[in-house]
Design a protein around this motif. Structure first.
Motif, short mmCIF file in Angstrom:
data_model
loop_
_atom_site.label_atom_id
_atom_site.label_comp_id
_atom_site.label_asym_id
_atom_site.label_seq_id
_atom_site.Cartn_x
_atom_site.Cartn_y
_atom_site.Cartn_z
N GLN A 1 79.64 27.34 86.14
CA GLN A 1 78.98 27.40 84.83
C GLN A 1 79.66 28.42 83.93
O GLN A 1 79.96 29.53 84.38
N ALA B 1 84.15 30.85 95.88
CA ALA B 1 84.58 29.50 95.50
C ALA B 1 86.00 29.43 94.94
O ALA B 1 86.87 28.75 95.49
N ASN C 1 82.02 34.84 92.52
CA ASN C 1 82.49 33.49 92.20
C ASN C 1 83.90 33.27 92.76
O ASN C 1 84.21 32.20 93.29
N MET D 1 75.24 38.81 94.27
CA MET D 1 75.94 39.15 93.03
C MET D 1 75.81 37.97 92.08
O MET D 1 76.09 36.84 92.46
N MET E 1 74.18 17.90 89.20
CA MET E 1 75.22 18.39 90.12
C MET E 1 75.60 17.29 91.12
O MET E 1 76.79 17.09 91.42
N ALA F 1 81.31 34.17 101.46
CA ALA F 1 80.46 33.05 101.00
C ALA F 1 79.23 33.55 100.25
O ALA F 1 78.63 32.81 99.47
N ARG F 2 78.86 34.80 100.49
CA ARG F 2 77.71 35.37 99.78
C ARG F 2 77.99 36.85 99.51
O ARG F 2 77.67 37.72 100.33
N VAL F 3 78.61 37.12 98.38
CA VAL F 3 78.90 38.50 97.99
C VAL F 3 77.64 39.07 97.35
O VAL F 3 77.00 38.42 96.53
N ASP G 1 77.92 15.03 89.35
CA ASP G 1 79.29 15.58 89.26
C ASP G 1 80.07 15.20 90.52
O ASP G 1 81.23 14.80 90.46
N VAL H 1 81.06 23.41 84.00
CA VAL H 1 79.84 22.61 83.84
C VAL H 1 78.97 23.16 82.70
O VAL H 1 77.96 23.82 82.91
N VAL I 1 83.43 19.69 98.96
CA VAL I 1 82.91 20.48 97.84
C VAL I 1 82.97 21.97 98.22
O VAL I 1 82.12 22.46 98.95
N LYS J 1 75.94 36.32 87.86
CA LYS J 1 76.47 36.44 86.49
C LYS J 1 75.40 36.92 85.53
O LYS J 1 75.69 37.51 84.52
N ASP K 1 77.69 30.12 99.38
CA ASP K 1 76.51 29.82 100.19
C ASP K 1 75.29 29.38 99.35
O ASP K 1 74.51 28.53 99.76
N HIS L 1 75.31 22.06 82.61
CA HIS L 1 74.43 22.85 83.48
C HIS L 1 74.05 24.16 82.78
O HIS L 1 72.92 24.62 82.89
P1 TYM Z 1 77.88 29.01 89.60
O1 TYM Z 1 78.48 28.87 88.23
O2 TYM Z 1 76.63 29.81 89.72
O3 TYM Z 1 78.94 29.65 90.58
C1 TYM Z 1 80.23 29.12 90.77
C2 TYM Z 1 80.62 29.23 92.23
O4 TYM Z 1 80.55 30.58 92.67
C3 TYM Z 1 79.76 30.68 93.84
N1 TYM Z 1 79.06 31.97 93.82
C4 TYM Z 1 79.13 32.88 94.80
N2 TYM Z 1 79.80 32.90 95.96
C5 TYM Z 1 79.68 34.01 96.74
N3 TYM Z 1 78.92 35.07 96.40
C6 TYM Z 1 78.22 35.10 95.24
N4 TYM Z 1 77.49 36.15 94.92
C7 TYM Z 1 78.31 33.96 94.38
N5 TYM Z 1 77.75 33.65 93.18
C8 TYM Z 1 78.22 32.42 92.87
C9 TYM Z 1 78.81 29.52 93.77
O5 TYM Z 1 78.33 29.17 95.05
C10 TYM Z 1 79.67 28.45 93.15
O6 TYM Z 1 80.42 27.78 94.14
N6 TYM Z 1 75.54 24.67 90.32
C11 TYM Z 1 76.82 25.34 90.41
C12 TYM Z 1 77.90 24.68 89.57
C13 TYM Z 1 78.11 23.22 89.81
C14 TYM Z 1 78.78 22.65 90.93
C15 TYM Z 1 78.79 21.22 90.66
C16 TYM Z 1 79.34 23.15 92.09
C17 TYM Z 1 77.76 22.22 88.97
N7 TYM Z 1 78.18 21.01 89.48
C18 TYM Z 1 79.36 20.35 91.57
C19 TYM Z 1 79.91 22.25 93.00
C20 TYM Z 1 79.92 20.86 92.74
C21 TYM Z 1 76.66 26.76 89.92
O7 TYM Z 1 75.78 27.08 89.18
O8 TYM Z 1 77.69 27.57 90.26
#
Ligand code: TYM
Length: 327
Positions: free
Chosen positions: A9, A22, A18, A194, A127, A182-184, A130, A40, A139, A196, A143, A43
């Motif tokens: 997003q 990802a 992020n 963490m 989503m 996978a989960r910061v 998408d 996106v 995909v 945005k 996490d 979204h």
């Molecule tokens: P979004 O924009 O919140 O985040 C983008 C990607 O970053 C990952 N992410 C994290 N990974 C580890 N630690 C964190 N603290 C952290 N915060 C975010 C998210 O898991 C993501 O992979 N709904 C989705 C966007 C989306 C999407 C899709 C993803 C829309 N359509 C189709 C995959 C396939 C989202 O809001 O991501």
């Protein structure tokens, strides 16, 4: 060739969560697959966005993705491919309401807002659209998006079994998580992901943060009262810093143990900060060098290419459902 699809997003500032969860994976696996990576924006507007700011953020995010090394042919701006919204409607009609009300992200976000848009509830269906629109096999996400990809599989399965006449309409996608990162967690509060949208200045490290800012944020990160790194039982804050280091440097578990066991927190933080600065520097350098026209052109071209694939799936879906199609 199998297909990979993911999305991000254009809200807030993209951060190392992020990247490690990802975006780093997106770049790494893009040439092993036919890859589609979406900004996106549809979204993003499930919560109000200031129009001017949103426009700037889309440009900025596209620039960051190019700087990370995402191929310009893979970049898609979701709203430029109207088939996403069209498929989302068709999928909405086969998705039980209860499935959406159970989504943890919906529950958390709806509790935090006074007025909830219908879009917030439909968010995971868009989503799913998408992902299914491009018949994605893989995909790569962090996490927090795992539940949404599982829901996508449920929707695909339900659609395929409701409309079996022309064979399976949708490919079943698989989640691809990184082994580390996978989960910061937030630097100020390691119990919280963490994010945005978290306002605190010491919470997240932005991908475009200056080295001095990165160092300052990490030096102030929450740890605990132990004297040094207890590698077998680190507190949440220390575990998070170790994971950030390992995800940036790709150090092995043995190297991690040898390097950090017993290290004092001041030294741990300095080491982690330098790894983050070194990891982000080349991205920031490339970001500064990308001409704005190149960003607009990439989004235009990538989105046009994507429409061709999108249209073929949509025709298949409409035929399966008995909607009139010309071909
Ligand atoms: P979004 O924009 O919140 O985040 C983008 C990607 O970053 C990952 N992410 C994290 N990974 C580890 N630690 C964190 N603290 C952290 N915060 C975010 C998210 O898991 C993501 O992979 N709904 C989705 C966007 C989306 C999407 C899709 C993803 C829309 N359509 C189709 C995959 C396939 C989202 O809001 O991501």
């Amino acid at each position: 060739m199998k297909r990979v699809l993911s999305g991000i997003q254009p809200t807030g500032s993209p951060h190392i969560g992020n990247y490690l969860g990802a975006l780093k994976n997106w770049a790494k696996i893009q040439y092993d697959y036919d890859s589609i990576y979406c900004i996106v924006d549809l979204h993003a507007i499930t919560a109000y966005q200031d129009p001017k700011e949103l426009n700037t953020k889309i440009q900025q995010l596209a620039g960051i993705l190019l700087a990370i090394g995402i191929d310009k042919k893979s970049l898609v701006l979701q709203s430029r491919v109207p088939e996403h919204a069209e498929l989302a409607w068709l999928l909405t009609c086969v998705t039980p309401l209860g499935w959406l009300e159970r989504m943890t992200q919906y529950k958390a976000k709806s509790q935090a807002q006074e007025t909830i848009s219908d879009g917030l509830l439909q968010y995971p269906v868009l989503m799913a659209a998408d992902i299914l629109l491009y018949q994605a096999d893989v995909v790569p996400v962090g996490d927090d998006q795992r539940q949404h990809v599982e829901l996508t599989r449920d929707i695909a399965q339900r659609f395929n079994s409701l409309y079996p006449e022309h064979g399976e309409t949708f490919t079943m996608p698989a989640t691809h998580l990184p082994t580390v990162g996978a989960r910061v967690m937030g630097l100020d509060d390691p119990e919280k992901k963490m994010s945005k949208s978290e306002p605190g200045a010491g919470h997240a490290i932005g991908l475009l943060d200056d080295p001095a800012v990165i160092r300052k944020k990490i030096m102030r990160a929450t740890t605990d009262s132990k004297p040094g790194v207890d590698f077998d039982d680190p507190g949440a804050g220390v575990r998070n810093l170790l994971a950030i280091y390992q995800a940036f440097t790709e150090a092995s578990n043995e190297d991690m143990r040898a390097r950090f066991s017993g290290m004092r927190y001041g030294d741990l933080k300095k080491t982690v900060a330098e790894a983050v600065v070194a990891g982000l520097e080349p991205i920031q350098q490339r970001y500064r060098e990308i001409p704005p026209e190149q960003i607009t052109e990439a989004l235009r071209l990538g989105s046009e290419n994507a429409r061709r694939i999108a249209n073929s799936t949509l025709t298949k879906v409409k035929r399966a459902m008995g909607l009139f199609t010309f071909d």
